[in-house]
Design a protein around this motif. Sequence first.
Motif: not given
Length: 296
Positions: A120-144
Amino acid sequence: MAAGALLLRALACLWLAAAVRAEVQADFSPECRLFMYMGTPPRGLEDHGLKKICQRYNGKPRYVTLYDVVDHIPVYSAYTFKRSDGSKKVDVPWMYEPQLSTETGSGEMQPFPPDSLHKSFKDAQAVLEDYSNTVDFERGHLNPDEHQSHPDDKASTYTLTNVVPQIREFNIGLWKQHEHTIRRRLNNYCRGTAYVVTGVTTSGRMIRRYNIDRLAVPTFLWSAYCCVDYDHNAPFEERSKFPAFASRALNAKRGSEVYEISVQELENFLKQNTFVDKKFQIFYEDCVPNNAIMTP
């Protein structure tokens, strides 16, 4: 190919603009402008695919974000720094932004629902699955969260509309250390309110899922702060970095370095490396307090 890509992006922007809830307004409300110096957002970043979000959590606005609903990452988050010991809040679920959803009118970030409802909302924003199985990347905060002190302010940073794909070694290494440095500096020498804007540049690299572009990978991360009420007796090395200073760094596994530079130098760099116009300005009047403007 380039013309076709631009056309596809334009069509996607038009479709998403129609789908996004009306709560994502054309401009920030007065209560949300409190997170920006002189109530003024960075100028020169206008784009139909960018949405202004007032990030709300537990009944209150916490900070603001300019979000790209095509690349599914924030362009920047702007917040007020709160004196902190640097501790992290570890018991918060990742959240999404209903203000970008076509299914809800809620104005507050919410924990992710079951996977079956993500459509219902994945077209407009990221979802958890987008960050799964991404070996090189992590979710990095802009406002930490370490730049906030109240538990609710810390919790509000755990939304995917406030994170970007950061190279793991960069996220836990150079950039994390830089966040520590800024926290200690503002803790020790900023006497009033410190306004911070942290953002990214991109150059076309994407994280794909099911052969579909999902997340833009930042090329550079950048940050700037503004604190006009500071300790004038601070050591020169620190005092010279007030009332405003900035930084930038390459989002890379190796060979990266955090460069601390003036806000004007950062603005010039961004004019050359991202999509901003010639009037681009991060802080109102470059964070020059009125009483510092001298007449001949």
